[in-house]
Design a protein around this motif. Structure first.
Motif, PDB file in Angstrom:
ATOM      1  N   PHE A 209     -13.174   5.015   0.779  1.00 11.59           N
ATOM      2  CA  PHE A 209     -11.817   5.553   1.010  1.00 11.59           C
ATOM      3  C   PHE A 209     -10.777   5.002   0.013  1.00 11.59           C
ATOM      4  N   ALA A 210     -11.230   4.531  -1.175  1.00 11.21           N
ATOM      5  CA  ALA A 210     -10.290   3.909  -2.138  1.00 11.21           C
ATOM      6  C   ALA A 210      -9.125   4.846  -2.434  1.00 11.21           C
ATOM      7  N   LYS A 211      -9.440   6.100  -2.717  1.00 17.40           N
ATOM      8  CA  LYS A 211      -8.367   7.056  -3.087  1.00 17.40           C
ATOM      9  C   LYS A 211      -7.391   7.238  -1.935  1.00 17.40           C
ATOM     10  N   HIS A 212      -7.961   7.371  -0.738  1.00 17.16           N
ATOM     11  CA  HIS A 212      -7.128   7.597   0.444  1.00 17.16           C
ATOM     12  C   HIS A 212      -6.156   6.425   0.647  1.00 17.16           C
ATOM     13  N   PHE A 213      -6.668   5.190   0.549  1.00 15.32           N
ATOM     14  CA  PHE A 213      -5.802   4.018   0.771  1.00 15.32           C
ATOM     15  C   PHE A 213      -4.751   3.907  -0.327  1.00 15.32           C
ATOM     16  N   GLU A 214      -5.139   4.225  -1.570  1.00 15.04           N
ATOM     17  CA  GLU A 214      -4.164   4.136  -2.663  1.00 15.04           C
ATOM     18  C   GLU A 214      -3.035   5.155  -2.454  1.00 15.04           C
ATOM     19  N   THR A 215      -3.391   6.350  -2.030  1.00 15.72           N
ATOM     20  CA  THR A 215      -2.372   7.377  -1.769  1.00 15.72           C
ATOM     21  C   THR A 215      -1.460   6.933  -0.617  1.00 15.72           C
ATOM     22  N   LEU A 216      -2.083   6.336   0.405  1.00 16.76           N
ATOM     23  CA  LEU A 216      -1.316   5.867   1.569  1.00 16.76           C
ATOM     24  C   LEU A 216      -0.318   4.784   1.141  1.00 16.76           C
ATOM     25  N   ALA A 217      -0.768   3.871   0.253  1.00 18.67           N
ATOM     26  CA  ALA A 217       0.115   2.792  -0.222  1.00 18.67           C
ATOM     27  C   ALA A 217       1.262   3.389  -1.044  1.00 18.67           C
ATOM     28  N   GLU A 218       0.971   4.410  -1.850  1.00 21.25           N
ATOM     29  CA  GLU A 218       2.046   5.054  -2.649  1.00 21.25           C
ATOM     30  C   GLU A 218       3.051   5.759  -1.749  1.00 21.25           C
ATOM     31  N   LYS A 219       2.537   6.378  -0.687  1.00 16.86           N
ATOM     32  CA  LYS A 219       3.428   7.106   0.234  1.00 16.86           C
ATOM     33  C   LYS A 219       4.287   6.169   1.074  1.00 16.86           C
ATOM     34  N   ASN A 220       3.851   4.904   1.187  1.00 22.57           N
ATOM     35  CA  ASN A 220       4.564   3.922   2.020  1.00 22.57           C
ATOM     36  C   ASN A 220       4.919   2.702   1.179  1.00 22.57           C
ATOM     37  N   PRO A 221       5.834   2.850   0.197  1.00 17.59           N
ATOM     38  CA  PRO A 221       6.101   1.742  -0.717  1.00 17.59           C
ATOM     39  C   PRO A 221       6.557   0.480   0.014  1.00 17.59           C
ATOM     40  N   GLY A 222       5.907  -0.647  -0.362  1.00 13.14           N
ATOM     41  CA  GLY A 222       6.261  -1.947   0.226  1.00 13.14           C
ATOM     42  C   GLY A 222       5.727  -2.141   1.633  1.00 13.14           C
ATOM     43  N   ARG A 223       4.996  -1.158   2.185  1.00 16.62           N
ATOM     44  CA  ARG A 223       4.522  -1.292   3.572  1.00 16.62           C
ATOM     45  C   ARG A 223       3.012  -1.494   3.670  1.00 16.62           C
ATOM     46  N   LEU A 224       2.271  -1.133   2.627  1.00 15.78           N
ATOM     47  CA  LEU A 224       0.817  -1.336   2.684  1.00 15.78           C
ATOM     48  C   LEU A 224       0.355  -2.018   1.398  1.00 15.78           C
ATOM     49  N   THR A 225      -0.248  -3.212   1.554  1.00 14.67           N
ATOM     50  CA  THR A 225      -0.789  -3.939   0.401  1.00 14.67           C
ATOM     51  C   THR A 225      -2.311  -3.900   0.493  1.00 14.67           C
ATOM     52  N   LEU A 226      -2.940  -3.501  -0.597  1.00 17.00           N
ATOM     53  CA  LEU A 226      -4.410  -3.414  -0.608  1.00 17.00           C
ATOM     54  C   LEU A 226      -4.978  -4.606  -1.370  1.00 17.00           C
ATOM     55  N   VAL A 227      -5.905  -5.306  -0.740  1.00 20.61           N
ATOM     56  CA  VAL A 227      -6.509  -6.476  -1.389  1.00 20.61           C
ATOM     57  C   VAL A 227      -8.039  -6.343  -1.347  1.00 20.61           C
TER      58      VAL A 227
END
Ligand code: FES
Length: 403
Positions: A209-227
């Protein structure tokens, strides 16, 4: 000793009256079962014990993880609603046995409601089932295959009344699946929520789900950090390598105060054992730590010994053999007994049974039993390995078997 009563005594006195009132209502009530009415019918429709589903399509998420999209067999039927993070128990027949396994729903409730489907993502050779179930799944499940599923189950979900508004999600392997659902749903529904997702994987190509999480992080700036943390990383990898540990968590989260963060952990038993040691550094209060086990715990015997297993089930006494390398639940299923079970990791209590005699081994972190259960010999066969001949009594509960 000084006792400080913070609230009014009136509440306490009112409670005293309550007990008398309750007794009076009980005594006046009829001993006959209430008639089943509209609410029962509605509840059965919204939360069915079983659902007949069909595989509509397949998607490769990574070389080892496939997503199966499941829709109702009968056109026009609706799927049962669920909370992000819950799972379904899927049943199908393999080599003459009925196999049941729990799988987290990877689609969010919003996506599922709109499209009337569940997405279930399954990892090949998952430690949950030693590959036996997932091998059969990867071999046999194709578009058009029908499956029987339970209603949605489990308590691994975000609850704003209980959980902190900063989520720390820690996933390993296929333990990423509930987080796809939780983060998609809850970041949309709770605008104050922030989340950090630590995802441990062996190779970079395992990043589901890498693409999905990256899109989610872009849609929610400052709210989702992926590590993402890769064990065997390529030389070109610029992220973290190795394992998720305390210094890494501190570095990413910065200062934490008591109750500022809720930790959610999901993955195979090895991840749980590792993270338990890591998180012991953080003195977390229990209410801020939620976990979903994937698996039946450690096998307690490297060599196989077969013991006699006497089972009292549905009014019968059945004698079968149980291998020291399998849980008692798996041994019973192997002999076609179909005992009740959902989570298969000692958490839901659905398989709770009485150990009449014999000795078992259970991972200490997986017992999920109350103190009284332990005192009176109740166990969870889904995480119990035999160490001697065993006699087990499965309580008669038609409600459980009707599922
Ligand atoms: S099946 Fe859930 S506790 Fe055993």
């Amino acid at each position: 000793m000084k006792v400080v009563i913070k609230n009014s005594l009136i509440d306490l006195l009112a409670f005293g009256k309550h007990i008398k009132l309750r007794k009076k209502i009980f005594n006046a009530a009829s001993a006959h079962r209430l008639e089943q009415g509209y609410i029962n019918t509605l509840s059965r429709t919204l939360h069915p014990a079983r659902q007949d589903l069909i595989i509509e399509s397949l998607l490769e998420e990574s070389p080892d993880i496939k997503t199966f999209r499941l829709v109702p067999v009968t056109p026009g039927n609706r799927i049962a609603s669920f909370r992000a993070g819950q799972y379904l128990v899927l049943s199908f027949e393999e080599e003459g046995m009925i196999l049941n396994r729990p799988f987290s729903i990877s689609s969010s409730p919003g996506e599922s409601r709109e499209g009337n489907y569940y997405d279930i993502s399954i990892k090949r050779k998952d430690k949950v089932n030693d590959g036996f179930f997932s091998d059969a799944v990867f071999r046999n499940w194709i578009p058009g295959s029908s499956l029987s599923a339970s209603g949605p189950q489990g308590a691994f979900y975000y609850e704003p009344l209980r959980d902190a508004s900063q989520l720390v999600c820690i996933a390993g392997g296929s333990g990423i699946t509930p987080f796809r659902s939780i983060l998609t749903e809850e970041l949309e529904n709770h605008k104050e929520l922030k989340a950090t997702l630590f995802y441990g994987m062996i190779h970079l190509e395992d990043y589901a789900f890498a693409k999905h999480f990256e899109t989610l992080a872009e849609k929610n700036p400052g709210r989702l950090t992926l590590v993402p943390v890769v064990q065997e990383s390529p030389s070109s990898w610029q992220g973290y390598s190795g394992f998720i540990d305390a210094p890494l968590i501190r570095k990413e989260l910065g200062a934490m105060t008591d109750g500022s963060h809720s930790f959610f952990l999901c993955g195979p038993p090895g991840l749980h054992q590792h993270m338990e040691k890591v998180l012991s550094d953080f003195s977390l209060r229990k209410k801020y730590f939620r976990r979903e086990n994937y698996g039946e715990g450690t096998k307690h015997s490297l060599t196989q010994t077969d013991y006699q297993l006497n089972v009292f089930i549905r009014g019968l006494e059945v004698r079968i053999s149980a291998s020291s390398k399998e849980t008692l639940l798996t041994s019973m299923e192997r002999h076609g007994l179909e005992p009740p079970a959902f989570c298969r990791s000692g958490e839901c209590g659905w398989c709770r049974s009485q150990l009449v005699s014999g000795e078992i081994a259970v991972d200490p972190g997986l017992t999920g039993l109350r103190m009284a259960d332990r005192k009176f010999g109740w166990i969870h066969p889904c995480v119990s390995y035999p160490l001697s001949p065993i006699t087990l009594r499965i309580p008669d509960n038609p409600h459980k078997y009707s599922s």
